[in-house]
Enzyme design. Sequence first.
Site, short mmCIF file in Angstrom:
data_model
loop_
_atom_site.label_atom_id
_atom_site.label_comp_id
_atom_site.label_asym_id
_atom_site.label_seq_id
_atom_site.Cartn_x
_atom_site.Cartn_y
_atom_site.Cartn_z
N TYR A 145 24.29 -5.07 41.36
CA TYR A 145 25.58 -5.78 41.50
C TYR A 145 26.75 -5.01 40.91
CZ TYR A 145 23.56 -7.78 37.11
OH TYR A 145 22.94 -7.96 35.90
N LYS A 146 26.48 -3.93 40.18
CA LYS A 146 27.60 -3.15 39.62
C LYS A 146 28.00 -2.08 40.64
CE LYS A 146 25.65 -3.83 34.97
NZ LYS A 146 26.48 -4.89 34.41
N ARG A 188 37.21 -1.65 28.89
CA ARG A 188 36.42 -0.80 29.79
C ARG A 188 37.13 -0.69 31.12
NH1 ARG A 188 30.18 -2.73 30.32
NH2 ARG A 188 31.22 -4.40 31.46
N PHE A 233 22.32 -3.59 25.61
CA PHE A 233 22.74 -4.88 26.15
C PHE A 233 21.80 -5.94 25.57
CE2 PHE A 233 23.23 -8.21 29.28
CZ PHE A 233 24.59 -8.16 29.53
N ASP A 243 16.70 1.42 31.16
CA ASP A 243 17.56 0.42 31.77
C ASP A 243 18.73 1.19 32.38
OD1 ASP A 243 19.64 -1.31 32.36
OD2 ASP A 243 19.33 -2.60 30.62
#
Length: 395
Positions: free
Chosen positions: A207-208, A355, A105, A182
């Site tokens: 938050y995911k 995705r 990322f 990560d």
Amino acid sequence: MRRSDFVYPEGQIYLDGNSLGLMPHAAARELRRRADEWASRAVSGWDDWFDLAERLSPSVARLVGARDHEVVATGGITVNLHALLATFYRPTSVKRNLVATSLDFPSDLYALKSWADREGAELRLVESRDGNTLTTEDVIAALSADVALALLPTVLYRSGQLLDVETITRVARERGVTIGWDAAHSVGCVPHAFHDHDVDFAVWCHYKYVNAGPGAPGGLFVHERHHHETPGLAGWWGHDKGTQFEMRGDFRKAAGAGAFQIGTPSVLALGALQGALEVFDEVGIEAVRARSLELTDRLIALAEEQLPELRVVTPREHAARGGHVALAHPEANWLSLALRERGVVPDFRAPDILRLAPVALYNDEAELERTASLLRELLDSGAHREFAGREGAVS
Ligand SMILES: Cc1ncc(COP(=O)(O)O)c(C=O)c1O
């Protein structure tokens, strides 16, 4: 599995939990509770809020396989990464370079590059052989004698590949390379054993898959063998709680990973996280993982049987698969926009990845079957091409 515990968007099929998980009713309740406390108690609310992050640690620790004092909910991924690099990146004349991967990322790369530049060191990127995945062999080969620290993703954000955290960590430790992970795309869908695997540090968001809301406080793990270290970015929220309000000029760090907090946390956001974690405390991360694999197995099978134009780039082996399925197609962007218009919420990662993240806690097989049949219709009719040139119109 626990769909009624969530505010599920009416009339939609929500498959974007790997970007932003849906709101659990418990998170809404706790958020409201903290807002009401703000209204009713004002500053005296701090009597209770003061150690709220620390009180969440047992639930957070269960998600990542840590001891309670090895984790804390704080900051965000990039901020926590900087705080831990400031502590654990200690270049010497012999061991000075940093390792990451070309599939990381971007924010991680920006953070690492800023540290490499500051130290006049090199940021080396492990390259992918197929553009989507990495081999353990290539990652290990990059951990050479001049490398001080490696930061790697547990699950790659595009392809959904789960790296072999245990093996890579073991080799890094044998070679004296500090290793950080990560875990943004694995926490809340894949169990970890950060303590037992001897990981040096890790960062992630909530938050995911943890469903704690947009911009929720992130998480960090620091192995207890490092708890004697002084935080490189010290701040008063990392001070020993017992004496923090004595307001002394000398920094006495908290005993555990809490020492890596920097400033005052958002109590409202911690409230939402507290509610979101209740669901995991009740269900357990192992059960979440088992259900997640059933759903991604089904989705991969549907894609292979019904959508041969879409290339499944997510590994088939469970041990190498995170929580989402990545389907490559040159028109993936238009397909994702056309799906949204038809009530299915996927996401798209440039240049060609659709995705789909079937979340164990609230998605089911019928939704995956409906999504596959909508994709089949789009591919047959070409209706998604209506979005050519209108990419910004719906997102
Ligand atoms: C893998 C990964 N790393 C880092 C980040 C950046 O996170 P933050 O904005 O919380 O710093 C994200 C954001 O989605 C991510 O997916």
